[in-house]
Design a protein around this motif. Structure first.
Motif, PDB file in Angstrom:
ATOM      1  N   PRO A 196       0.835  -1.210   0.000  1.00  0.00           N
ATOM      2  CA  PRO A 196       0.000   0.000   0.000  1.00  0.00           C
ATOM      3  C   PRO A 196       0.869   1.259   0.000  1.00  0.00           C
ATOM      4  O   PRO A 196       2.056   1.209   0.362  1.00  0.00           O
ATOM      5  CB  PRO A 196      -0.797  -0.123   1.302  1.00  0.00           C
ATOM      6  CG  PRO A 196       0.025  -1.009   2.180  1.00  0.00           C
ATOM      7  CD  PRO A 196       0.751  -1.949   1.266  1.00  0.00           C
ATOM      8  N   GLU A 197       0.291   2.369  -0.401  1.00  0.00           N
ATOM      9  CA  GLU A 197       1.023   3.631  -0.365  1.00  0.00           C
ATOM     10  C   GLU A 197       1.476   3.895   1.071  1.00  0.00           C
ATOM     11  O   GLU A 197       0.676   3.871   2.012  1.00  0.00           O
ATOM     12  CB  GLU A 197       0.131   4.771  -0.853  1.00  0.00           C
ATOM     13  CG  GLU A 197       0.823   6.125  -0.856  1.00  0.00           C
ATOM     14  CD  GLU A 197      -0.110   7.259  -1.241  1.00  0.00           C
ATOM     15  OE1 GLU A 197       0.223   8.421  -0.935  1.00  0.00           O
ATOM     16  OE2 GLU A 197      -1.176   6.992  -1.827  1.00  0.00           O
ATOM     17  N   THR A 198       2.762   4.144   1.237  1.00  0.00           N
ATOM     18  CA  THR A 198       3.329   4.271   2.577  1.00  0.00           C
ATOM     19  C   THR A 198       4.335   5.412   2.617  1.00  0.00           C
ATOM     20  O   THR A 198       5.135   5.583   1.694  1.00  0.00           O
ATOM     21  CB  THR A 198       4.038   2.965   2.990  1.00  0.00           C
ATOM     22  OG1 THR A 198       3.118   1.874   2.887  1.00  0.00           O
ATOM     23  CG2 THR A 198       4.549   3.045   4.419  1.00  0.00           C
ATOM     24  N   ARG A 221      -9.256   8.085  -0.679  1.00  0.00           N
ATOM     25  CA  ARG A 221      -8.230   7.293   0.000  1.00  0.00           C
ATOM     26  C   ARG A 221      -8.109   7.690   1.471  1.00  0.00           C
ATOM     27  O   ARG A 221      -8.088   8.859   1.816  1.00  0.00           O
ATOM     28  CB  ARG A 221      -6.884   7.435  -0.703  1.00  0.00           C
ATOM     29  CG  ARG A 221      -5.751   6.635  -0.064  1.00  0.00           C
ATOM     30  CD  ARG A 221      -4.588   6.466  -1.011  1.00  0.00           C
ATOM     31  NE  ARG A 221      -4.970   5.609  -2.145  1.00  0.00           N
ATOM     32  CZ  ARG A 221      -4.145   5.270  -3.130  1.00  0.00           C
ATOM     33  NH1 ARG A 221      -2.896   5.732  -3.139  1.00  0.00           N
ATOM     34  NH2 ARG A 221      -4.556   4.496  -4.105  1.00  0.00           N
ATOM     35  N   LYS A 222      -8.025   6.684   2.321  1.00  0.00           N
ATOM     36  CA  LYS A 222      -7.837   6.888   3.752  1.00  0.00           C
ATOM     37  C   LYS A 222      -6.490   6.296   4.178  1.00  0.00           C
ATOM     38  O   LYS A 222      -5.940   5.412   3.518  1.00  0.00           O
ATOM     39  CB  LYS A 222      -8.964   6.220   4.556  1.00  0.00           C
ATOM     40  CG  LYS A 222     -10.345   6.826   4.304  1.00  0.00           C
ATOM     41  CD  LYS A 222     -10.472   8.190   4.947  1.00  0.00           C
ATOM     42  CE  LYS A 222     -11.897   8.723   4.847  1.00  0.00           C
ATOM     43  NZ  LYS A 222     -12.036  10.031   5.506  1.00  0.00           N
ATOM     44  N   PHE A 223      -5.993   6.779   5.310  1.00  0.00           N
ATOM     45  CA  PHE A 223      -4.696   6.333   5.818  1.00  0.00           C
ATOM     46  C   PHE A 223      -4.806   5.982   7.305  1.00  0.00           C
ATOM     47  O   PHE A 223      -5.700   6.463   8.010  1.00  0.00           O
ATOM     48  CB  PHE A 223      -3.637   7.425   5.647  1.00  0.00           C
ATOM     49  CG  PHE A 223      -3.300   7.739   4.214  1.00  0.00           C
ATOM     50  CD1 PHE A 223      -2.185   7.165   3.615  1.00  0.00           C
ATOM     51  CD2 PHE A 223      -4.081   8.611   3.475  1.00  0.00           C
ATOM     52  CE1 PHE A 223      -1.860   7.450   2.296  1.00  0.00           C
ATOM     53  CE2 PHE A 223      -3.760   8.906   2.156  1.00  0.00           C
ATOM     54  CZ  PHE A 223      -2.650   8.327   1.565  1.00  0.00           C
ATOM     55  N   GLN A 267       0.215   4.982   6.327  1.00  0.00           N
ATOM     56  CA  GLN A 267       0.003   3.909   5.359  1.00  0.00           C
ATOM     57  C   GLN A 267      -1.434   3.896   4.853  1.00  0.00           C
ATOM     58  O   GLN A 267      -2.380   4.101   5.618  1.00  0.00           O
ATOM     59  CB  GLN A 267       0.322   2.554   6.011  1.00  0.00           C
ATOM     60  CG  GLN A 267       0.379   1.391   5.052  1.00  0.00           C
ATOM     61  CD  GLN A 267       0.912   0.150   5.735  1.00  0.00           C
ATOM     62  OE1 GLN A 267       0.174  -0.549   6.443  1.00  0.00           O
ATOM     63  NE2 GLN A 267       2.201  -0.126   5.567  1.00  0.00           N
ATOM     64  N   GLN A 268      -1.569   3.647   3.567  1.00  0.00           N
ATOM     65  CA  GLN A 268      -2.882   3.561   2.939  1.00  0.00           C
ATOM     66  C   GLN A 268      -3.736   2.491   3.606  1.00  0.00           C
ATOM     67  O   GLN A 268      -3.285   1.377   3.859  1.00  0.00           O
ATOM     68  CB  GLN A 268      -2.714   3.220   1.446  1.00  0.00           C
ATOM     69  CG  GLN A 268      -4.012   2.975   0.698  1.00  0.00           C
ATOM     70  CD  GLN A 268      -3.750   2.395  -0.685  1.00  0.00           C
ATOM     71  OE1 GLN A 268      -2.611   2.358  -1.150  1.00  0.00           O
ATOM     72  NE2 GLN A 268      -4.791   1.929  -1.343  1.00  0.00           N
ATOM     73  N   PHE A 269      -4.970   2.838   3.918  1.00  0.00           N
ATOM     74  CA  PHE A 269      -5.910   1.877   4.488  1.00  0.00           C
ATOM     75  C   PHE A 269      -6.539   1.083   3.347  1.00  0.00           C
ATOM     76  O   PHE A 269      -6.979   1.649   2.337  1.00  0.00           O
ATOM     77  CB  PHE A 269      -6.990   2.609   5.286  1.00  0.00           C
ATOM     78  CG  PHE A 269      -8.101   1.715   5.754  1.00  0.00           C
ATOM     79  CD1 PHE A 269      -7.890   0.795   6.766  1.00  0.00           C
ATOM     80  CD2 PHE A 269      -9.362   1.793   5.166  1.00  0.00           C
ATOM     81  CE1 PHE A 269      -8.917  -0.031   7.194  1.00  0.00           C
ATOM     82  CE2 PHE A 269     -10.400   0.980   5.598  1.00  0.00           C
ATOM     83  CZ  PHE A 269     -10.174   0.064   6.615  1.00  0.00           C
ATOM     84  N   ILE A 270      -6.579  -0.248   3.491  1.00  0.00           N
ATOM     85  CA  ILE A 270      -7.164  -1.117   2.474  1.00  0.00           C
ATOM     86  C   ILE A 270      -8.619  -1.378   2.840  1.00  0.00           C
ATOM     87  O   ILE A 270      -8.908  -2.140   3.762  1.00  0.00           O
ATOM     88  CB  ILE A 270      -6.396  -2.452   2.369  1.00  0.00           C
ATOM     89  CG1 ILE A 270      -4.900  -2.213   2.225  1.00  0.00           C
ATOM     90  CG2 ILE A 270      -6.929  -3.281   1.211  1.00  0.00           C
ATOM     91  CD1 ILE A 270      -4.509  -1.428   1.000  1.00  0.00           C
TER      92      ILE A 270
END
Length: 502
Positions: A196-198, A221-223, A267-270
């Motif tokens: 994930p985006e980090t 997008r949430k983190f 970090q991007q939340f999945i």
């Protein structure tokens, strides 16, 4: 802490201790009976111990550290049942003896000094080298806890300088880079593997800038924020960022200890994802053993994914590719564990419907290794895979192909955890009218299902004393010690001896 909170904590602590005392007569009679009749209940494989001792070939001696945890104990028992002499070692306090020291699988047990500072780390290394030299250890199998993985890496390098012992442990450079969440993410990106985006962040301003940019490029997008270091207080915090207003976000961030000396990762939340964990043994760059199972923030139940399932194969492929694309895979020997999140959206990875994203790496043995510890050909194959760490010219047990748990493996649980979380606690909530009867009865049925069809993670009929001391000596003494010295805690992981402070 308010007076009410102190009263609740006192009730919780003494309630758990009294529960242990209440069950003690039954547990003691059970443990004594099985201990006395251990020869009857012991798997026939234990007879191999005598055959190995009488063999003309020099006996291989295995040192397993971390035998107080379920993972270390499971490996020690597996080596013992396969006919090898096993030495155990672990950290130990006088008021809370290590439960694993009482295992029948150990020929000897050594206490290890704590690694609180640099001087203590030197003493730890010296102690391990001394044990290995005194016992003529062939292989050291490191089962590190989360707090001493790097210390074991330093110990590996010291051991290999001073002895001929082979170490199942990555070196310092590998361990430190994998242990650091931010560095691990960068390695995955460099290897072209899905993560994930980090972002590593060192201030609140870093976070607000990243969130502002994401709001423009990916509005949905949430983190989540994760501490790079050990942080029991914020470990389970899954607050999604950004919050509804910028003011709320800034207020929330102001309460977190983020700084240059203490960086975190954003970090991007999945969304809608499920979490999985893996355990693997790597020997000279080859993945020898592998298992994947569903995970949780506090993981106390282990059910393996079928090894031929697309999801398990995808996580295995990730592991194999991560090792293969490493700078010097031939120098990698140790335990490697990944945490994954899955997503229903986007293109598939390795031909499966769900995307997998690596979110964390643990360069140490995972408790999921207990799923190999069942008297079976797979257990023997796992032991042989460890012995492959010896130079091929010396090894008498080579493995061909990947070792996975047996197809008929029973899921693992810990009765001390389930008794409280699935039986006593729900019943108390129901008695006080906080949950309905259907909820309480559902938990009770789940407890009975585990009791009747699953396997307790520490208890063995032929080796009952470690479980007895875990539940009736170790944890009661740790809980009482915490109460006496005002150490506040929120949860306990029975299998790893981890108490989460708050």
């Amino acid at each position: 802490m308010t007076t009410q909170d102190q009263s609740n904590e006192t009730a919780r602590c003494f309630g758990l201790v009294l529960l242990s005392v209440f069950i003690l007569p039954f547990s003691a009679s059970l443990a004594c009976t099985f201990h006395i009749l251990g020869g009857i209940f012991s798997p026939e494989e234990s007879g191999a111990v005598l055959r190995t001792k009488n063999s003309s070939r020099p006996q291989k001696i295995i040192l397993v550290t971390g035998v107080g945890m379920a993972k270390g104990l499971a490996l020690a028992r597996s080596f013992y049942l396969s006919g090898y002499r096993v030495i155990g070692a672990d950290f130990e306090d006088l008021d809370s003896p290590c439960p694993g020291r009482y295992s029948q699988s150990l020929s000897a047990f050594y206490s290890l000094p704590n690694t609180d500072n640099d001087k203590a780390t030197d003493a730890y290394n010296t102690r391990l080298v001394g044990i290995i030299q005194a016992e003529r250890v062939t292989i050291w199998v490191s089962c590190s806890g989360v707090a001493n993985a790097l210390q074991d890496a330093y110990a590996k390098e010291s051991i290999e300088r001073h002895t001929a012992c082979k170490c199942i442990q990555f070196d310092v450079q590998t361990t430190s880079s994998l242990h650091n969440k931010g560095a691990f993410m960068e390695q995955c990106k460099d290897r072209g593997l899905p993560v994930p985006e980090t972002h590593e962040v060192k201030s609140n301003q870093d976070i607000t800038q990243i969130l502002a940019a994401s709001r423009i490029s990916n509005p949905e997008r949430k983190f989540i924020l994760k501490s790079i270091g050990l942080d029991d207080v914020n470990r389970g915090n899954m607050t999604l960022l950004p919050l509804p207003t910028e003011r709320d976000t800034k207020l929330y961030l102001s309460k977190l200890p983020i700084s240059k000396p203490n960086p975190w990762i954003l970090q991007q939340f999945i969304p809608g994802g499920e979490e999985y964990c893996t355990h693997s043994l790597v020997v000279r760059g080859e993945v020898k053993c592998f298992v994947a199972c569903p995970s949780a923030e506090l993981l106390m139940h282990y059910t393996p994914l079928p090894s031929n399932s697309p999801l398990s194969r995808a996580m295995l492929d990730f592991t194999v590719e991560f090792v293969r694309r490493s700078p010097n895979p031939e120098n990698m020997t140790g335990h490697l564990s990944f945490d994954f999140m899955t997503s229903e959206k986007g293109s598939s990875y390795c031909g499966i419907e769900k995307n997998i994203y690596a979110i964390e790496c643990n360069p140490r043995a995972h408790t999921a290794v207990v799923l190999f510890a069942q008297h079976s050909p797979e257990m023997k194959a796992m032991v042989n895979a460890y012995l492959d760490a010896i130079d091929e010219s010396e090894s008498q047990a080579g493995t061909e192909g990947l070792v996975v748990p047996p197809a008929n493996i029973k899921p693992r649980y810990w009765i001390g955890h389930d008794l409280v979380s699935l039986l006593i606690h729900p019943m108390l909530l129901w008695c006080f009218g906080l949950i309905d009867f259907n909820h309480a009865s559902s938990d009770t049925i789940e407890f009975l299902r585990h009791l009747l069809t699953w396997k307790e993670g520490t208890f063995e009929v032929w080796d009952p004393l470690p479980a007895f001391f875990l539940y009736h000596v170790y944890w009661p003494s740790v809980i009482l010690y915490a109460w006496c010295y005002g150490r506040h805690w929120s949860r306990i992981n029975v299998s790893t001896k981890k108490m989460f402070t708050c």
